[in-house]
Every structure is written in C-alpha cells, then in structure tokens.
Write a protein that holds these residues in place. Sequence first.
Motif, PDB file in Angstrom:
ATOM      1  N   ALA A  63      -8.560   8.280  -0.562  1.00  0.00           N
ATOM      2  CA  ALA A  63      -8.276   8.906  -1.853  1.00  0.00           C
ATOM      3  C   ALA A  63      -8.057   7.851  -2.938  1.00  0.00           C
ATOM      4  CB  ALA A  63      -7.051   9.810  -1.725  1.00  0.00           C
ATOM      5  N   LEU A  64      -7.404   6.745  -2.560  1.00  0.00           N
ATOM      6  CA  LEU A  64      -7.184   5.659  -3.516  1.00  0.00           C
ATOM      7  C   LEU A  64      -8.513   5.031  -3.950  1.00  0.00           C
ATOM      8  CD1 LEU A  64      -5.091   3.797  -4.951  1.00  0.00           C
ATOM      9  CD2 LEU A  64      -5.217   2.322  -2.930  1.00  0.00           C
ATOM     10  N   ILE A  65      -9.430   4.874  -3.004  1.00  0.00           N
ATOM     11  CA  ILE A  65     -10.753   4.331  -3.326  1.00  0.00           C
ATOM     12  C   ILE A  65     -11.443   5.212  -4.363  1.00  0.00           C
ATOM     13  CG2 ILE A  65     -13.075   3.986  -2.390  1.00  0.00           C
ATOM     14  CD1 ILE A  65     -11.781   2.958   0.179  1.00  0.00           C
ATOM     15  N   LEU A  83      -2.986   7.038   6.906  1.00  0.00           N
ATOM     16  CA  LEU A  83      -3.327   5.823   6.168  1.00  0.00           C
ATOM     17  C   LEU A  83      -4.776   5.876   5.694  1.00  0.00           C
ATOM     18  CD1 LEU A  83      -2.384   2.197   7.030  1.00  0.00           C
ATOM     19  CD2 LEU A  83      -4.771   2.741   6.611  1.00  0.00           C
ATOM     20  N   VAL A  84      -5.673   6.316   6.575  1.00  0.00           N
ATOM     21  CA  VAL A  84      -7.088   6.404   6.217  1.00  0.00           C
ATOM     22  C   VAL A  84      -7.300   7.434   5.113  1.00  0.00           C
ATOM     23  CG1 VAL A  84      -9.376   7.087   7.050  1.00  0.00           C
ATOM     24  CG2 VAL A  84      -7.931   5.580   8.445  1.00  0.00           C
ATOM     25  N   ALA A  85      -6.649   8.588   5.239  1.00  0.00           N
ATOM     26  CA  ALA A  85      -6.827   9.644   4.240  1.00  0.00           C
ATOM     27  C   ALA A  85      -6.331   9.200   2.866  1.00  0.00           C
ATOM     28  CB  ALA A  85      -6.096  10.905   4.692  1.00  0.00           C
ATOM     29  N   PHE A 108       0.825  -1.201   0.000  1.00  0.00           N
ATOM     30  CA  PHE A 108       0.000   0.000   0.000  1.00  0.00           C
ATOM     31  C   PHE A 108       0.868   1.263   0.000  1.00  0.00           C
ATOM     32  CE2 PHE A 108      -2.225   3.198   2.715  1.00  0.00           C
ATOM     33  CZ  PHE A 108      -3.272   3.495   1.853  1.00  0.00           C
ATOM     34  N   GLU A 109       1.879   1.311   0.868  1.00  0.00           N
ATOM     35  CA  GLU A 109       2.713   2.503   0.962  1.00  0.00           C
ATOM     36  C   GLU A 109       3.616   2.662  -0.253  1.00  0.00           C
ATOM     37  OE1 GLU A 109       2.980   3.333   5.740  1.00  0.00           O
ATOM     38  OE2 GLU A 109       4.613   2.196   4.810  1.00  0.00           O
ATOM     39  N   ALA A 110       3.903   1.565  -0.966  1.00  0.00           N
ATOM     40  CA  ALA A 110       4.674   1.672  -2.210  1.00  0.00           C
ATOM     41  C   ALA A 110       3.893   2.437  -3.273  1.00  0.00           C
ATOM     42  CB  ALA A 110       5.028   0.282  -2.721  1.00  0.00           C
ATOM     43  N   VAL A 111       2.577   2.462  -3.129  1.00  0.00           N
ATOM     44  CA  VAL A 111       1.723   3.153  -4.095  1.00  0.00           C
ATOM     45  C   VAL A 111       1.381   4.572  -3.640  1.00  0.00           C
ATOM     46  CG1 VAL A 111      -0.558   3.123  -5.210  1.00  0.00           C
ATOM     47  CG2 VAL A 111       0.758   1.015  -4.991  1.00  0.00           C
ATOM     48  N   VAL A 112       0.989   4.720  -2.355  1.00  0.00           N
ATOM     49  CA  VAL A 112       0.487   6.027  -1.884  1.00  0.00           C
ATOM     50  C   VAL A 112       1.529   6.823  -1.107  1.00  0.00           C
ATOM     51  CG1 VAL A 112      -1.830   5.065  -1.754  1.00  0.00           C
ATOM     52  CG2 VAL A 112      -0.419   5.131   0.316  1.00  0.00           C
ATOM     53  N   GLY A 113       2.672   6.209  -0.778  1.00  0.00           N
ATOM     54  CA  GLY A 113       3.675   6.883   0.037  1.00  0.00           C
ATOM     55  C   GLY A 113       3.576   6.480   1.494  1.00  0.00           C
ATOM     56  N   ARG A 114       4.636   6.736   2.239  1.00  0.00           N
ATOM     57  CA  ARG A 114       4.680   6.327   3.642  1.00  0.00           C
ATOM     58  C   ARG A 114       3.634   7.071   4.456  1.00  0.00           C
ATOM     59  NH1 ARG A 114       6.830   7.833   8.434  1.00  0.00           N
ATOM     60  NH2 ARG A 114       7.462   6.144   9.855  1.00  0.00           N
ATOM     61  N   CYS A 115       2.938   6.334   5.316  1.00  0.00           N
ATOM     62  CA  CYS A 115       1.911   6.908   6.190  1.00  0.00           C
ATOM     63  C   CYS A 115       2.474   7.012   7.605  1.00  0.00           C
ATOM     64  CB  CYS A 115       0.654   6.050   6.179  1.00  0.00           C
ATOM     65  SG  CYS A 115      -0.116   5.891   4.547  1.00  0.00           S
ATOM     66  N   ALA A 116       2.535   8.220   8.121  1.00  0.00           N
ATOM     67  CA  ALA A 116       3.136   8.439   9.435  1.00  0.00           C
ATOM     68  C   ALA A 116       2.261   7.913  10.563  1.00  0.00           C
ATOM     69  CB  ALA A 116       3.404   9.924   9.638  1.00  0.00           C
TER      70      ALA A 116
END
Length: 479
Positions: free
Chosen positions: A218-220, A212-214, A199-207
């Motif tokens: 957005a991906l959905i 992660l939810v945001a 997931f983070e490889a696609v949207v970037g690292r989630c702190a």
Amino acid sequence: MTIAVPAFDRARVLVVGDLMLDRYWHGETSRISPEAPVPVVHVGPAEERPGGAANVALNLAALGARPLLLGLTGDDEAADTLERLLTPAGVSCRFARLPTHPTVTKLRVLSRHQQLIRLDFERGFAPADAARIAHDLSDCLDEVDVVVLSDYGKGTLAASRELIALARSQGKAVVVDPKGSDFGRYRGASVITPNRKEFEAVVGRCADDAELVARGSALIERELLDALLVTRSEEGMTLLRRDEPPLDLPTQAREVFDVTGAGDTVVAVLAGALACGQPWPQATALANLAAGLVVGKLGTATVSVPELRRALFAHEENAFGAVTEARLLEAVAEARAHGERVVMTNGCFDILHAGHVDYLAQARRLGDRLIVAVNTDDSVRRLKGDARPVNALEHRMAVLAGLAAVDWVVPFDEDTPERLICAVGPDVLVKGGDYRPEDIAGYGCVTAAGGEVRTIDFRYDCSTSRIIDAILRARGEDA
C-alpha cells in the motif's frame, strides 16, 4: 537465484545527504572520578571516520566505484578532515560549506570496546541553506546513473521531493535511506530502505509477515515507489515491488558487533549493483550479504569486493570442487585478494590411484590453494586413442574434487592447458615426471608474471596403464 559481484568500477553514483564526521576516543578506565559518579578515561588512540552520507560514499569507493558526494558542511576543521579522509579513498567531494554552521560531528568515548558516552556537535541546516543542493545536483546528473539520498534528519534534504523529481525526470534511479515518519517526502523514488522500526513508525505495527507485505504494498502505491526494501535486523530483509511476489532474504550475519552504519552499507551496495545493471533481486541479495559483513565490525565501516566474494563463496554449494572456468577465475581473484598462494597442475587422471593422490598432496603443500585442470573426454581420446578415457569427465572430476588436497577442478578441451594456465596465472605451476620446466605448457606466461614452474617425481610403481593391463590380464584378454 544466481548472485555475482559486479564490476563496481562501472558504477556511477551520486550521493546526496547529511554529512558527518565520526570521532572515536579510546582509553582505559580503572577508577571512578571523585568529582562525579562517572568513570575516568585515560584517552589514548583516536580515530576519525566519515559518517552519514559520507559513509555511503566511502562504502561505494571501497567497492571500486568513484562516487560523487554532495552535502552541507561548516567551513571548519571537521569539513577539512572529511575531505582529507574521502578524497584519497576515491570520493569526489562537492561540499557546500556554510560559515554559519559547524560540520555535524559525533564524538564517541570507548573503553574496552564499550561505548561510554556520545557527544554531538551540530546545528540543523535551514531550508534556505538546503536550497542550493538542488542546483548542485542538477549539475551532476549527466555524470551518474543512480542517485542516493541519505537522510539523517539534519536538514540537507529538506527539499527531497524536488531532488527526486529532478533526478527521475533525467531517467536516474533514486535510492533513499529515509528518516522520520513522513515518507511522503520521498514520493516518486525508485526505492526507499527503512528498517522495520522506521517502517512501522509510518504504517503501524505489523503483527506478521502478511501484514508487513500488505502495508508495504500500500505504501508503494501511495508514494509512487518502484520498490520498498525493509531491513529486519536478525530476520534479514524483505523486498517488495509492484506486481512481483515478496522476496524474503534471511540474515547473513554470523555475529553482530556493531550496527552503526549498516544501513549505509546496504544503500551503497544496492545502489552500486543497480548502477551496474543488476536486477532488483540480485542487487538486494548482494546488499544483504554486505550487511551481514559490516555488522561484525566496530563503528562506521565498509566492505570490499574481496570480502563480498569470500562471503559469497562461503554461502554457495559450488564454491569449491568442480567449477567452470569463469567461476574458477572469480575464486582465484578472491583467493589472491586474501594473500593466498595458488598452485595449478593438470592431467587426464583417468583411473585415480595412489600415485596421483601422493602427487597432488605434494603439489598442495607448495601453496594455499590447488587447481587441477582435467582433459575433457575428446581431449583424452586425441592424446591416448579411442579406448580412453575409461572414466567419463564428470566422474574423473568428481573423484578429484573429493580429495582433501584439491580445492578446484576445472575442465579444458584443448590438447594442452596452456590457454587456461595463462588465464589463471598461478603462483606455482606443477607437473609430474621427467619434464624440464621450460617444456611444460604454460611455462612462458607463468614465469613472465613472476610465478614458478616446478616438477614433482611420480611414484613409478603406480600408473593408469598398469592398472588397465592388470585388469585385462585378469580377464584373459590381450593387453
């Protein structure tokens, strides 16, 4: 949230994806090779297991479903082995065999449960090879309710967007186990199930969780998904859906031995539960429970319905004690699946005394689990008069449930428990006193099913009537 194990034999699921054969060579190591600084393994037992999309199908079959399996293989011994392993398990194999390619095979060499090396035999499939999958999928859609795409990046799902569009146009839910950094390939799917790293490889690292939810939401929106399920290893899972709050589920794993194939189990249980009509939260919770079981096994593995039920009961406060009839039947099925001998007895148990305790302890020793069926208040009044019971049903059940000998307490409202006994089908039916076994309610159905009917002597120095009489005499009242 109430979680239940559905009747997976109703699940009609098509699995499409990269098919693999996992091979395991086990052996002892006691020295280093004189040829190179590597251990010498004396190969002994060997195992072969379906992997990749084949493991998803095998997981579904282990639950009692009858999955269809589509994918590309070579026209070789490894493909023959896959079919030989899958068909008896209940998987309908519809392989597209290509004589120009080998079946993807992974060979692992292990010693003392430690993996020493993995050897991969494969050559990626070309888009032209994968094109025939769409035609095969179209032929199968009328037979299923849910489609699973299991992507391991070997080329079978090169036309994934076309497959998704085709399935959705026919009203089929599509569950995707993704691969790679381009989730646009899965646009329009019902749900994709990346792990956190993917997931983070696609949207970037989630702190943090909020990020992660945001980013997941957005991906959905961007990829027109109905839902996103992010598996988070020791942190459990997070389910995101349109216009719904996030659902965070903690991990259910007690120990982690091998994560190989855990994603396959999650996808299989999720798809199977959705195919049975379960809502998203319940289907996800069940998949999370299954993941906690499968990581405690070595290699690509499956979970069964009895294992799910046992784990479910272990995590529920009402797994034992006072239960409804429906819950009791589930518990008995789970106990039987683990070879446990079920004993059943019944009575009013109005004022619990030492005689009752001794009787129930004797009954429990006749098996592994003891059920006590208790007359409701109305049933007691019909049998013993308007002055009884002294204690209400909920109090009688609570006291019985507190005894170490008793596993489950269940009420019945009829004058006799015969219907309930026949529904449960105990291995041993027990009654106290001077009954003849053939006069005991439930004798016919229990013995017809191969069970036993036994009697146990009461302690005649103890009885509820004597206790009531003693209390009345002490108060100067007529007994």
